[in-house]
Design a protein around this motif. Structure first.
Motif, PDB file in Angstrom:
ATOM      1  N   LEU A 139    -107.438  23.462 -81.233  1.00 45.28           N
ATOM      2  CA  LEU A 139    -106.031  23.437 -81.616  1.00 45.28           C
ATOM      3  C   LEU A 139    -105.716  24.587 -82.565  1.00 45.28           C
ATOM      4  N   MET A 140    -106.645  24.868 -83.482  1.00 40.47           N
ATOM      5  CA  MET A 140    -106.491  25.979 -84.414  1.00 40.47           C
ATOM      6  C   MET A 140    -106.366  27.304 -83.661  1.00 40.47           C
ATOM      7  N   GLN A 149     -95.846  34.484 -84.713  1.00 41.48           N
ATOM      8  CA  GLN A 149     -97.208  34.513 -85.212  1.00 41.48           C
ATOM      9  C   GLN A 149     -97.367  33.629 -86.438  1.00 41.48           C
ATOM     10  N   PHE A 150     -98.360  32.726 -86.403  1.00 41.32           N
ATOM     11  CA  PHE A 150     -98.701  31.933 -87.569  1.00 41.32           C
ATOM     12  C   PHE A 150     -99.627  32.731 -88.482  1.00 41.32           C
ATOM     13  N   VAL A 151     -99.420  32.604 -89.787  1.00 40.17           N
ATOM     14  CA  VAL A 151    -100.410  33.083 -90.752  1.00 40.17           C
ATOM     15  C   VAL A 151    -101.658  32.221 -90.585  1.00 40.17           C
ATOM     16  N   VAL A 198    -102.499  31.502 -78.957  1.00 39.47           N
ATOM     17  CA  VAL A 198    -101.661  31.220 -77.785  1.00 39.47           C
ATOM     18  C   VAL A 198    -100.183  31.196 -78.147  1.00 39.47           C
ATOM     19  N   VAL A 199     -99.832  30.572 -79.269  1.00 41.07           N
ATOM     20  CA  VAL A 199     -98.419  30.467 -79.661  1.00 41.07           C
ATOM     21  C   VAL A 199     -97.745  31.837 -79.767  1.00 41.07           C
ATOM     22  N   PRO A 200     -98.393  32.863 -80.371  1.00 42.23           N
ATOM     23  CA  PRO A 200     -97.734  34.179 -80.414  1.00 42.23           C
ATOM     24  C   PRO A 200     -97.433  34.753 -79.035  1.00 42.23           C
TER      25      PRO A 200
END
Length: 246
Positions: A64-65, A79-81, A71-73
């Motif tokens: 999940l991390m 983009q997640f930090v 994947v999300v970006p």
């Protein structure tokens, strides 16, 4: 090791503490919202909350991390930090486990307590807030303590995202010095100290929660209590009978 490497490791300790606090806060919110939802009288609420628990409890926090960070970006152009991707993954995963603790604690409250709230014309929210949760929370705290310690150890996964926690700092120190045994032994001690402090804080919270509802904290009973041996008083003969664990 040099002073710079020790500074790197202690900075990693602080990042691990921050990750634990942030993930625990998110996990607690998720656990209570989902756990309470699983006791709802509406089947759709129970179904959706149960689906969440099964999905996040049955998937890897590490995967999940990676999904949140890589994947999300690509999918959403956002983009997640790394720190927050790790916090979100840990909070959602451990919140799913915690929701079962909340559900079990609420279910353990005697039905007579709910009936008393109905007799007092309390609304469902008032019954939950004033009657059920004050009695359920003290019973939730010991399993929450175990889950919090597991969360602390689970923060080591964030080193794979390049977050400078204890594990990441230890890896850098090992590469710089070539000393594996002493460095990882020190890291083990640091995790143990952090887990011990968390346990003491949770036990203090448990004793205060029990005091609020008039329950006295458990007192030491020697080796008999520690082995889980119960003492029962035979009312008819006025004698004490020692039995096995209940």
């Amino acid at each position: 090791m040099t002073a710079e490497l020790w500074g790197l490791i202690f900075k990693g300790v602080w990042i691990t503490v921050q990750l634990t606090i942030y993930s625990a806060a998110l996990g607690a919110v998720v656990a209570f919202v989902t756990g309470i939802a699983r006791t709802s009288r509406f089947w759709i609420v129970r179904f959706l909350s149960g689906l969440y628990v099964e999905v996040f409890r049955g998937t890897s926090a590490l995967v999940l991390m990676f999904w949140l960070f890589f994947v999300v970006p690509l999918a959403f152009n956002w983009q997640f930090v790394p720190m927050w991707a790790a916090t979100l993954a840990l909070g959602l995963s451990y919140g799913a486990y915690g929701s079962e603790i909340v559900r079990g604690g609420i279910a353990a409250v005697a039905p007579a307590q709910r009936e008393a709230g109905i007799a007092l014309s309390f609304s469902p929210w008032q019954r939950l807030r004033l009657v059920i949760l004050p009695q359920a929370v003290p019973e939730m705290l010991p399993p929450f303590n175990n889950l919090l310690v597991e969360l602390l150890k689970g923060t080591a996964l964030v080193s794979l995202l390049g977050v400078g926690d204890i594990s990441f700092a230890a890896q850098l120190a090992r590469l710089a010095t070539g000393e594996s045994g002493s460095i990882y032994f020190t890291i083990l001690l640091m995790y143990f100290v952090l887990a011990f402090l968390l346990t003491r804080v949770m036990r203090l919270a448990e004793s205060r929660a029990k005091a609020r509802i008039g329950q006295k904290p458990e007192k030491g009973g020697g080796i008999v209590r520690k082995l889980g041996i119960r003492q029962e008083t035979d009312q008819s003969f006025g004698m004490t009978v020692v039995g096995g664990p209940s």
